[in-house]
Write a protein that holds these residues in place. Structure first.
Motif, short mmCIF file in Angstrom:
data_model
loop_
_atom_site.label_atom_id
_atom_site.label_comp_id
_atom_site.label_asym_id
_atom_site.label_seq_id
_atom_site.Cartn_x
_atom_site.Cartn_y
_atom_site.Cartn_z
N VAL A 47 0.85 -1.18 0.00
CA VAL A 47 0.00 0.00 0.00
C VAL A 47 0.89 1.23 0.00
O VAL A 47 1.86 1.31 0.76
CB VAL A 47 -0.91 0.01 1.26
N LYS A 48 0.58 2.19 -0.86
CA LYS A 48 1.30 3.46 -0.87
C LYS A 48 0.67 4.36 0.19
O LYS A 48 -0.56 4.53 0.23
CB LYS A 48 1.20 4.14 -2.23
N ALA A 49 1.49 4.94 1.05
CA ALA A 49 0.99 5.80 2.12
C ALA A 49 1.85 7.05 2.22
O ALA A 49 2.99 7.07 1.77
CB ALA A 49 1.04 5.05 3.44
N VAL A 50 1.27 8.09 2.80
CA VAL A 50 1.97 9.34 3.05
C VAL A 50 2.15 9.49 4.55
O VAL A 50 1.19 9.36 5.31
CB VAL A 50 1.17 10.55 2.51
N ALA A 51 3.36 9.78 4.98
CA ALA A 51 3.63 10.00 6.40
C ALA A 51 3.07 11.36 6.81
O ALA A 51 3.37 12.37 6.18
CB ALA A 51 5.13 9.95 6.66
N LEU A 52 2.23 11.38 7.84
CA LEU A 52 1.68 12.63 8.36
C LEU A 52 2.58 13.23 9.43
O LEU A 52 2.56 14.43 9.67
CB LEU A 52 0.28 12.39 8.93
N ASN A 53 3.33 12.36 10.09
CA ASN A 53 4.28 12.76 11.13
C ASN A 53 5.58 12.02 10.82
O ASN A 53 5.65 11.21 9.91
CB ASN A 53 3.78 12.31 12.51
N THR A 54 6.61 12.26 11.60
CA THR A 54 7.83 11.48 11.46
C THR A 54 7.52 10.05 11.85
O THR A 54 6.92 9.79 12.89
CB THR A 54 8.95 12.04 12.37
#
Length: 77
Positions: free
Chosen positions: A2-9
């Motif tokens: 799954v491609k995901a975007v980090a919202l935090n570190t």
């Protein structure tokens, strides 16, 4: 994956650490640190765990396009 975007570190374990039978550290764990906005390839379980913690969200086509454009600029192409 799954491609995901980090919202935090986000800190991801690349390889787990090892201990001796006496409890001493034989080999330290390798940790990979991803900055906010980074695109991650995660398996479904890891993705669900991180979404529940509010650390990532599913990557959109716009996120992927921005990441590709940024990578091209870094390469100078």
């Amino acid at each position: 994956m799954v491609k995901a975007v980090a919202l935090n570190t986000v800190h991801l374990c690349k390889t787990p650490g090892e201990k001796t039978p006496e409890g001493k550290v034989a080999k330290r764990a390798e940790i990979e640190v991803k900055a906010p906005g980074a695109i991650l390839d995660l398996d479904k379980k890891q993705f669900e765990d991180l979404v529940a913690k509010g650390a990532v969200r599913s990557a959109t086509k716009v996120d992927l396009a921005r990441a590709d454009a940024a990578a091209e600029m870094d390469l100078g192409t």
